[in-house]
Every structure is written in C-alpha cells, then in structure tokens.
Design a protein around this motif. Sequence first.
Motif, PDB file in Angstrom:
ATOM      1  N   CYS A 170       0.831  -1.208   0.000  1.00  0.00           N
ATOM      2  CA  CYS A 170       0.000   0.000   0.000  1.00  0.00           C
ATOM      3  C   CYS A 170       0.871   1.266   0.000  1.00  0.00           C
ATOM      4  CB  CYS A 170      -0.891  -0.015   1.241  1.00  0.00           C
ATOM      5  SG  CYS A 170      -1.783   1.527   1.474  1.00  0.00           S
ATOM      6  N   SER A 188       0.111   4.270   0.446  1.00  0.00           N
ATOM      7  CA  SER A 188      -0.230   5.184   1.543  1.00  0.00           C
ATOM      8  C   SER A 188       0.475   4.782   2.835  1.00  0.00           C
ATOM      9  CB  SER A 188      -1.745   5.198   1.770  1.00  0.00           C
ATOM     10  OG  SER A 188      -2.361   5.918   0.750  1.00  0.00           O
ATOM     11  N   PHE A 199      -0.836   6.488   9.265  1.00  0.00           N
ATOM     12  CA  PHE A 199      -1.947   5.758   8.643  1.00  0.00           C
ATOM     13  C   PHE A 199      -1.984   4.341   9.226  1.00  0.00           C
ATOM     14  CE2 PHE A 199      -3.155   3.296   4.573  1.00  0.00           C
ATOM     15  CZ  PHE A 199      -4.512   3.341   4.865  1.00  0.00           C
ATOM     16  N   PRO A 225      -4.168  -1.154   5.926  1.00  0.00           N
ATOM     17  CA  PRO A 225      -5.268  -2.079   5.657  1.00  0.00           C
ATOM     18  C   PRO A 225      -5.455  -3.184   6.696  1.00  0.00           C
ATOM     19  CG  PRO A 225      -3.507  -2.298   4.019  1.00  0.00           C
ATOM     20  CD  PRO A 225      -3.195  -1.091   4.815  1.00  0.00           C
ATOM     21  N   CYS A 234      -6.279   6.286   3.214  1.00  0.00           N
ATOM     22  CA  CYS A 234      -6.574   5.257   2.208  1.00  0.00           C
ATOM     23  C   CYS A 234      -7.207   5.952   1.013  1.00  0.00           C
ATOM     24  CB  CYS A 234      -7.528   4.205   2.757  1.00  0.00           C
ATOM     25  SG  CYS A 234      -8.184   3.138   1.451  1.00  0.00           S
ATOM     26  N   HIS A 235      -6.566   5.811  -0.148  1.00  0.00           N
ATOM     27  CA  HIS A 235      -7.076   6.463  -1.358  1.00  0.00           C
ATOM     28  C   HIS A 235      -7.624   5.446  -2.355  1.00  0.00           C
ATOM     29  CE1 HIS A 235      -5.656  10.191   0.215  1.00  0.00           C
ATOM     30  NE2 HIS A 235      -4.394   9.834   0.182  1.00  0.00           N
ATOM     31  N   ASN A 236      -8.067   4.307  -1.847  1.00  0.00           N
ATOM     32  CA  ASN A 236      -8.704   3.283  -2.701  1.00  0.00           C
ATOM     33  C   ASN A 236      -7.818   2.807  -3.848  1.00  0.00           C
ATOM     34  OD1 ASN A 236     -11.275   3.235  -1.293  1.00  0.00           O
ATOM     35  ND2 ASN A 236     -11.509   5.310  -2.080  1.00  0.00           N
ATOM     36  N   ILE A 237      -6.551   2.599  -3.558  1.00  0.00           N
ATOM     37  CA  ILE A 237      -5.634   2.103  -4.594  1.00  0.00           C
ATOM     38  C   ILE A 237      -5.871   0.605  -4.821  1.00  0.00           C
ATOM     39  CG2 ILE A 237      -3.193   1.921  -5.241  1.00  0.00           C
ATOM     40  CD1 ILE A 237      -2.773   4.287  -3.158  1.00  0.00           C
ATOM     41  N   MET A 238      -6.375  -0.071  -3.776  1.00  0.00           N
ATOM     42  CA  MET A 238      -6.838  -1.477  -3.848  1.00  0.00           C
ATOM     43  C   MET A 238      -5.745  -2.539  -3.903  1.00  0.00           C
ATOM     44  SD  MET A 238     -10.308  -1.288  -4.198  1.00  0.00           S
ATOM     45  CE  MET A 238     -11.539  -0.090  -4.661  1.00  0.00           C
ATOM     46  N   ASN A 239      -4.469  -2.149  -3.777  1.00  0.00           N
ATOM     47  CA  ASN A 239      -3.421  -3.182  -3.766  1.00  0.00           C
ATOM     48  C   ASN A 239      -3.638  -4.169  -2.626  1.00  0.00           C
ATOM     49  OD1 ASN A 239      -2.250  -1.839  -5.809  1.00  0.00           O
ATOM     50  ND2 ASN A 239      -0.415  -1.185  -4.716  1.00  0.00           N
ATOM     51  N   CYS A 240      -4.242  -3.691  -1.539  1.00  0.00           N
ATOM     52  CA  CYS A 240      -4.407  -4.545  -0.358  1.00  0.00           C
ATOM     53  C   CYS A 240      -5.262  -5.770  -0.668  1.00  0.00           C
ATOM     54  CB  CYS A 240      -5.009  -3.748   0.797  1.00  0.00           C
ATOM     55  SG  CYS A 240      -6.529  -2.889   0.379  1.00  0.00           S
ATOM     56  N   ASN A 254     -10.052  -3.068   1.896  1.00  0.00           N
ATOM     57  CA  ASN A 254     -10.582  -1.810   1.353  1.00  0.00           C
ATOM     58  C   ASN A 254     -12.073  -1.662   1.633  1.00  0.00           C
ATOM     59  OD1 ASN A 254     -12.033  -0.577  -1.358  1.00  0.00           O
ATOM     60  ND2 ASN A 254     -10.364   0.668  -0.556  1.00  0.00           N
ATOM     61  N   ILE A 307     -12.463  -0.542   5.103  1.00  0.00           N
ATOM     62  CA  ILE A 307     -12.042   0.858   5.274  1.00  0.00           C
ATOM     63  C   ILE A 307     -13.143   1.801   4.779  1.00  0.00           C
ATOM     64  CG2 ILE A 307     -10.343   2.607   4.577  1.00  0.00           C
ATOM     65  CD1 ILE A 307      -8.280   0.305   4.368  1.00  0.00           C
TER      66      ILE A 307
HETATM   67  S1  SF4 Z   1      -7.200   0.511  -0.780  1.00  0.00           S
HETATM   68 FE1  SF4 Z   1      -5.771  -0.692   0.377  1.00  0.00          FE
HETATM   69  S2  SF4 Z   1      -3.838  -0.475  -0.708  1.00  0.00           S
HETATM   70 FE2  SF4 Z   1      -5.156   1.145  -1.335  1.00  0.00          FE
HETATM   71  S3  SF4 Z   1      -4.717   2.923  -0.078  1.00  0.00           S
HETATM   72 FE3  SF4 Z   1      -6.415   1.834   0.810  1.00  0.00          FE
HETATM   73  S4  SF4 Z   1      -5.466   0.476   2.253  1.00  0.00           S
HETATM   74 FE4  SF4 Z   1      -3.873   1.102   0.871  1.00  0.00          FE
END
Ligand code: SF4
Length: 211
Positions: free
Chosen positions: A129, A131, A139, A142, A176-182, A193, A196
């Motif tokens: 992540c 972030s 932060f 996740p 968390c900017h919803n990058i979704m790697n988690c 996500n 979150i």
């Molecule tokens: S969606 Fe997951 S990987 Fe993306 S910023 Fe949020 S916690 Fe990090």
Amino acid sequence: MMLSDVLFKIKKKDPTFSFRISCRQGVCGSDGMNINGRNGLACITSIKDLLKKCKKVVVKPLTGFLILKDLVVNMSDFFDRYKEIFPYIIENNENGCIKKRNHIQSISQRNKLNGLYGCILCACCSSSCPSVWWNTDKFIGPAGLLTSYRFLSDDRDHGKNFRLNHLQDSFKVFKCHNIMNCISSCPKNLNPNRAIRKIKIMLLKNMLNLT
Ligand code: SF4
Ligand code: SF4
Ligand code: FES
C-alpha cells in the motif's frame, strides 16, 4: 514443492541466509515476502505455479519496511499501528466496574463478522500500500483497519464511540485512497478496502452526529 522448501535448501548451503517462517501452512503470517513482484506467503506458494508464469523466481523482503537482514524486515511500525485500533472487545465498564458475564451473540450478529476475522497479520497488504509507505507512522493501514472494522461490527463491543473518536483524524483512516493493492495481495482473500470504506462512512456519520 513450495517456495519455503527452496528457501530452506538455500539456507542449507548458506546458514547465514535469514528469513522468518513458522507454521508452514499459511496460518501464522510470518513468511510474507515479495515473490516475483507480488506479496505472498512462501509456505503456500508453489514453485511449479511460479515457474509456469516466469522462468526465474525473484524473492525480496516486504517493500516499505526497514530490512534487518536478507528477507527479515522490521515489523515494529506495523504492530504499533495495529495496537492503535485496540484489537479486543471493549467491555461496558460503567462506574469503573467491568461486568463479568458471557458474551452471547445471535447467529445473524455472528454472521456479520464473516470475512473480517481471518487476518493472520502477514503484512502483505500493508507492504503493497503506497499510503502506508508514505505515512507509516500515522496511517493505520489495511490490516489494522480490517480488524478495527471487525470490532466496530461486533455487537458485544461497547467501544464504538471511543473507537470512532480515536480514528477521527485526517491520517489514520482517510489516508486510504482506494488504490486497492491490499485486496490483490492478501493471501487469505480478505478485503481490507471494503472495511475501510465502511469505517469512513461511520466516521462521517459520527462527525455529523447522524449515528
Ligand atoms: S485501498 Fe488498500 S492499498 Fe489502497 S490505499 Fe487503501 S489500504 Fe492502501
Ligand atoms: S489483511 Fe490479508 S494481507 Fe493483510 S495482514 Fe491480514 S492476512 Fe495479511
Ligand atoms: S509459515 Fe506460517 S504462514 Fe507461512
């Protein structure tokens, strides 16, 4: 043959080679690492499957963590952030008195926890992540937030307001900017996500006194 078997073969040749491992069955979360560019657990990653996709296997320590030696990283920040979500049931302690009683839960309430309690703290998500990389001391990340939502969803917990007030700042959740790697990196197929996003809604309602 799993990747962990190969790591042990390497260690036989070079006893100074260091990596963490314990259960060897995907339960303890100690062998999270970067395998051909993607985070995963060495003990449940098949070498045969890896070689089907790529001619060589490149293993690196988890990204974003301080490397202590070879594949061993410093997990202190990860566990410090995890402690911040109070990962246990908070009792109703009105008048300073903790009630000792059974925590009875209905089947439907129990079902609300499905998909929220299987985290093995391997840090594969947090390490992928961006972030977390940039805000490692602020932060929660996740893994911690998935468990935070697990307790926010538990009807036996009496700490909802306390938990939300503690999370209410611009870093702990909202980084968390919803990058979704988690999601794609979790070896237990969990969805931090989604948890979150649900916490963000709770925090907004809490801020606007809509709860
Ligand atoms: S969606 Fe997951 S990987 Fe993306 S910023 Fe949020 S916690 Fe990090
Ligand atoms: S949410 Fe998944 S990837 Fe993240 S620490 Fe838990 S088990 Fe590992
Ligand atoms: S050694 Fe325990 S999860 Fe891999």
